[in-house]
Motif scaffolding. Structure first.
Motif, short mmCIF file in Angstrom:
data_model
loop_
_atom_site.label_atom_id
_atom_site.label_comp_id
_atom_site.label_asym_id
_atom_site.label_seq_id
_atom_site.Cartn_x
_atom_site.Cartn_y
_atom_site.Cartn_z
N LEU A 103 0.74 -1.06 -0.07
CA LEU A 103 -0.05 -0.06 0.08
C LEU A 103 0.94 1.33 -0.06
CD1 LEU A 103 -2.70 1.65 0.25
CD2 LEU A 103 -2.61 1.03 2.78
N GLN A 104 1.94 1.14 0.73
CA GLN A 104 2.67 2.42 0.94
C GLN A 104 3.43 2.78 -0.62
OE1 GLN A 104 5.81 2.06 3.84
NE2 GLN A 104 6.42 4.38 3.69
N TYR A 106 2.35 1.68 -3.56
CA TYR A 106 1.38 2.19 -4.48
C TYR A 106 1.30 3.80 -4.19
CZ TYR A 106 0.25 -2.55 -5.88
OH TYR A 106 0.52 -3.80 -6.53
N GLN A 107 1.16 4.11 -2.93
CA GLN A 107 0.63 5.55 -2.57
C GLN A 107 1.69 6.28 -3.05
OE1 GLN A 107 0.02 4.81 1.51
NE2 GLN A 107 -2.38 5.04 1.21
N GLN A 108 3.06 5.97 -2.91
CA GLN A 108 4.31 6.70 -3.39
C GLN A 108 4.50 6.75 -4.67
OE1 GLN A 108 7.63 4.64 -1.56
NE2 GLN A 108 7.24 5.89 0.56
N GLU A 110 1.92 6.98 -6.82
CA GLU A 110 0.79 7.97 -7.23
C GLU A 110 1.47 9.28 -6.93
OE1 GLU A 110 -4.05 8.42 -6.61
OE2 GLU A 110 -2.76 7.93 -4.95
N GLN A 111 1.83 9.29 -5.78
CA GLN A 111 2.49 10.93 -5.38
C GLN A 111 3.55 11.44 -6.51
OE1 GLN A 111 3.76 10.31 -1.28
NE2 GLN A 111 1.53 10.35 -0.65
N THR A 123 -4.24 2.64 -8.65
CA THR A 123 -5.42 2.82 -7.13
C THR A 123 -6.12 1.65 -6.81
OG1 THR A 123 -5.48 5.12 -8.27
CG2 THR A 123 -7.51 4.41 -6.90
N MET A 126 -4.31 -0.28 -4.51
CA MET A 126 -4.50 0.02 -3.01
C MET A 126 -5.64 -0.26 -2.54
SD MET A 126 -3.43 4.33 -3.65
CE MET A 126 -2.44 4.77 -4.82
N ASN A 146 -12.25 1.11 4.14
CA ASN A 146 -11.14 1.62 3.43
C ASN A 146 -10.90 1.36 1.85
OD1 ASN A 146 -10.20 3.03 5.70
ND2 ASN A 146 -8.72 1.45 6.38
N VAL A 150 -11.50 3.76 -1.39
CA VAL A 150 -10.54 3.63 -2.46
C VAL A 150 -11.17 3.37 -3.92
CG1 VAL A 150 -8.33 2.66 -3.37
CG2 VAL A 150 -8.51 3.12 -1.06
#
Length: 258
Positions: A103-104, A106-108, A110-111, A123, A126, A146, A150
């Protein structure tokens, strides 16, 4: 006799110098040759690491693929292969069921690459990191909430994406679990004669999850039964909101949707 000893000194010095020279050459050869025998090999290129990671990933050797992609990311951060490596690192964690790390990652991704074509996929993944941790309806539903959040964000941002379509079934499952949890808690309160708290839960089922007819119809019937026990508004029982309470396990044969 003394003269012979003196004359032998230059020869000894010469021989000593030759020995030192030979020793130095041997050490130099060892320094260059031992690296090939015992030391580290030459670093692989970004393309080689990308190819290696892909082959290992295809062979489902996700732990080894992860290491290759991490080397690629760390050694060649500006390589054209580095961006894909970041996404594959997240995928490797996911397949290893390391959902927090995935998850971390994938979030990075996206950022760092908000406009990348792979963002719908990232996404979706996630959401899957939460979805894979769904629990039965008698347990806390934090992962369910959660995941639903998403997946709905995915559908809102990329409604025409393949991943948004794939998320539809997952969204329905999340809603069934959440409706089932609220109904289960409501029924528990009803049996405990906490009718206002039960009414609140059944109202959530009807108003927030109208699509889940497996529970809404039964919830309405329970609401009618609750109203017979309530003298009017403000019965003195405090609603519990969306908090989780410790409940007895579901009995065998209960009609809950898991």
């Amino acid at each position: 006799m003394r003269q012979n000893k003196i004359e032998s000194v230059p020869g000894a010095v010469q021989r000593s110098g030759i020995r030192i020279l030979v020793l130095a050459l041997v050490l130099a050869l060892c320094a260059s040759g031992c690296a090939g025998w015992f030391g580290t090999k030459e670093e692989k290129s970004a393309a080689e690491l990308a190819e290696e990671g892909a082959a290992l990933f295809e062979a489902e050797k996700y732990d080894k693929a992860l290491k290759s992609y991490e080397r690629l990311r760390d050694w060649y951060p500006y390589s054209p292969h580095a961006k894909e490596a970041k996404l594959r690192i997240a995928d490797a964690h996911f397949h290893l069921e390391q959902y927090d790390q995935a998850l971390q990652a994938y979030q990075q991704y996206e950022q760092l690459h908000p406009n990348d074509s792979q963002i719908p996929y990232a996404t979706y993944q996630m959401g899957m990191c939460h979805y894979e941790r769904l629990r039965s309806i008698d347990r806390t539903q934090v992962p369910t909430r959660n995941a639903l959040e998403v997946f709905l964000r995915l559908q809102s941002r990329f409604p025409d994406s393949q991943w948004a379509r794939d998320a539809e079934e997952k969204i329905e499952k999340c809603r069934r679990n959440l409706a089932g949890h609220e109904f289960y808690v409501g029924e528990f309160y009803f049996k405990s004669e906490q009718y206002q708290a039960a009414m609140n839960r059944f109202e959530i089922v009807v108003t927030q999850y109208p699509q889940v007819t497996a529970y809404t119809d039964k919830a309405r019937r329970y609401m009618d039964r609750c109203s017979r026990h309530l003298p009017g508004e403000g019965s003195g029982q405090t609603p519990t909101g969306d908090g989780w309470v410790q409940l007895p396990p579901i009995e065998v044969g209960w009609e809950g949707v898991n």
